[in-house]
Scaffold this motif. Structure first.
Motif, mmCIF file in Angstrom:
data_model
loop_
_atom_site.group_PDB
_atom_site.id
_atom_site.type_symbol
_atom_site.label_atom_id
_atom_site.label_comp_id
_atom_site.label_asym_id
_atom_site.label_seq_id
_atom_site.Cartn_x
_atom_site.Cartn_y
_atom_site.Cartn_z
ATOM 1 N N GLU A 15 0.971 -76.240 -24.616
ATOM 2 C CA GLU A 15 1.434 -76.635 -25.815
ATOM 3 C C GLU A 15 1.381 -78.234 -25.801
ATOM 4 N N GLU A 16 1.560 -78.918 -24.659
ATOM 5 C CA GLU A 16 1.778 -80.143 -24.283
ATOM 6 C C GLU A 16 0.174 -80.857 -24.409
ATOM 7 N N LEU A 17 -0.673 -79.837 -23.632
ATOM 8 C CA LEU A 17 -2.059 -80.479 -23.152
ATOM 9 C C LEU A 17 -1.898 -81.691 -22.506
ATOM 10 N N SER A 18 -0.703 -81.750 -21.549
ATOM 11 C CA SER A 18 -0.903 -82.928 -20.653
ATOM 12 C C SER A 18 0.175 -82.355 -19.505
ATOM 13 N N PHE A 19 -0.363 -82.765 -18.325
ATOM 14 C CA PHE A 19 0.402 -82.330 -17.234
ATOM 15 C C PHE A 19 1.464 -83.343 -17.167
ATOM 16 N N ARG A 20 1.551 -84.533 -17.490
ATOM 17 C CA ARG A 20 2.650 -85.365 -17.435
ATOM 18 C C ARG A 20 3.851 -84.873 -18.419
ATOM 19 N N ARG A 21 3.359 -84.703 -19.572
ATOM 20 C CA ARG A 21 4.441 -84.369 -20.776
ATOM 21 C C ARG A 21 4.843 -82.980 -20.295
ATOM 22 N N ALA A 22 4.120 -82.093 -19.813
ATOM 23 C CA ALA A 22 4.701 -80.934 -19.486
ATOM 24 C C ALA A 22 5.578 -80.892 -18.194
ATOM 25 N N ALA A 23 5.395 -81.740 -17.401
ATOM 26 C CA ALA A 23 6.249 -81.743 -16.183
ATOM 27 C C ALA A 23 7.403 -82.472 -16.636
ATOM 28 N N GLU A 24 7.554 -83.424 -17.397
ATOM 29 C CA GLU A 24 8.810 -83.913 -17.896
ATOM 30 C C GLU A 24 9.703 -82.896 -18.862
ATOM 31 N N ARG A 25 8.938 -81.951 -19.620
ATOM 32 C CA ARG A 25 9.587 -80.848 -20.258
ATOM 33 C C ARG A 25 10.200 -79.947 -19.323
ATOM 34 N N VAL A 26 9.502 -79.559 -18.224
ATOM 35 C CA VAL A 26 10.169 -78.326 -17.532
ATOM 36 C C VAL A 26 11.024 -78.771 -16.292
ATOM 37 N N HIS A 27 11.078 -80.493 -16.030
ATOM 38 C CA HIS A 27 11.750 -80.907 -15.282
ATOM 39 C C HIS A 27 11.474 -80.794 -13.679
ATOM 40 N N ILE A 28 9.966 -80.952 -13.401
ATOM 41 C CA ILE A 28 9.431 -81.016 -12.101
ATOM 42 C C ILE A 28 8.383 -81.942 -11.985
ATOM 43 N N ASP A 29 8.026 -82.233 -11.047
ATOM 44 C CA ASP A 29 6.915 -83.216 -10.600
ATOM 45 C C ASP A 29 5.661 -82.810 -11.082
ATOM 46 N N GLN A 30 4.857 -83.584 -11.406
ATOM 47 C CA GLN A 30 3.339 -83.235 -12.066
ATOM 48 C C GLN A 30 2.558 -82.466 -10.914
ATOM 49 N N THR A 31 2.737 -82.802 -9.724
ATOM 50 C CA THR A 31 2.040 -82.333 -8.550
ATOM 51 C C THR A 31 2.195 -80.814 -8.355
#
Length: 295
Positions: A15-31
């Motif tokens: 939905e975000e088409l971005s690992f950075r925004r998705a990581a912020e959304r689910v509250h975990i680190d991007q890696t």
């Protein structure tokens, strides 16, 4: 083995088409998020995303998985709620979304009276944008919502809950501000402030419909993304406006003058829910009926 966690993370990235925004959304680190998506692709044996330097793109397999996973989570949530409803010690709350920044006295009255008539069914409120409300209802992440109206969608029921009379909004010191009432044609002689189509689609539709009933070519001046921003732009002299009496009472400001209209034009708040093939749950039926007692 694929876990629900993998699928929740996949939805966020899709939905975000971005690992950075998705990581912020689910509250975990991007890696670890990126690693989880790689694990999911390995387990399925397909590529879910095309990774480019600027943006992610879903592959056809990714698009199909997104469609199926959304259906899966609807079924999972229905199962959770069905199990909880059989336990007399637990009453699942009705999940209510409030869009468009609605802060009318009748909304508060509706919620207070619901606690009086149905104390056994708690409410869980979430504020969101109109577009987010539509998506949450379709995915059954919410049971019902309030909005000034959404674009037509066959999957969502939109029923009038209550309405307030429309009032003219003028900057303090405006030449019409001392009138006790105003014909709407006099208000529309001035540029009318509009609303952003993505942020306040229902209010935009209602304001434009009122204006077009009384003026062949109304002049619109600028767009506001929120109701508070709408009032601020009027106070700054960027245009005149129309608002419902409920928000006039809630957002009363000394730098904005609200004048009743001669005409009985109204702005309506709608209660929304997803159409259910086998009918609405009893508690949701009661809540929808309850909202209509505040006309």
């Amino acid at each position: 083995m694929i876990e629900l966690r993998h699928l929740r993370y996949f939805i966020a990235v899709a939905e975000e088409l971005s690992f950075r925004r998705a990581a912020e959304r689910v509250h975990i680190d991007q890696t670890p998020l990126s690693r989880t998506i790689r694990d999911l692709e390995d387990q399925l044996g397909v590529q879910l995303f095309v990774r480019t330097p600027r943006k992610l793109h879903l592959t056809p397999a990714g698009l199909r998985l997104l469609k199926e996973v959304r259906k899966l989570f609807i079924r999972v949530e229905r199962t959770y709620r069905a199990v909880r409803d059989t336990d007399v010690r637990f009453r699942a709350p009705l999940r209510i979304g409030v869009a468009d920044g609605i802060a009318q006295p009748k909304l508060s009255e509706c919620l207070v009276r619901w606690r009086e008539v149905a104390p056994e069914v708690p409410l869980e409120l979430t504020e969101m944008r109109a577009s987010e409300l539509a998506a949450a209802l379709q995915r059954e992440q919410l049971d019902a919502g309030f909005s000034f109206g959404l674009p037509n969608d066959d999957t969502i029921s939109q029923q009038p809950a209550w309405s307030y009379r429309a009032m003219a909004l003028l900057p303090f010191g405006h030449e019409l501000a001392l009138q006790p009432t105003l014909p709407i044609t006099e208000v529309l002689a001035f540029p009318l402030l509009s609303c952003h189509a993505d942020r306040l689609p229902g209010l935009l539709h209602q304001i434009r419909a009122i204006a077009q009933r009384h003026s062949t070519i109304p002049t619109f001046a600028g767009e506001a993304s929120t109701l508070s921003g709408y009032f601020t732009r009027i106070a700054a002299g960027l245009g005149v406006g129309l608002a419902d009496a409920g928000h006039v009472a809630t957002l009363c400001r000394s730098d904005v003058v609200a004048v009743p209209l001669h005409e009985d034009e109204r702005i309506t708040t709608f209660v929304l829910h997803k159409h259910q093939r086998f009918g609405l749950p009893h508690s949701l039926q009661r809540f929808v009926a309850h909202t209509k007692t505040l006309h």
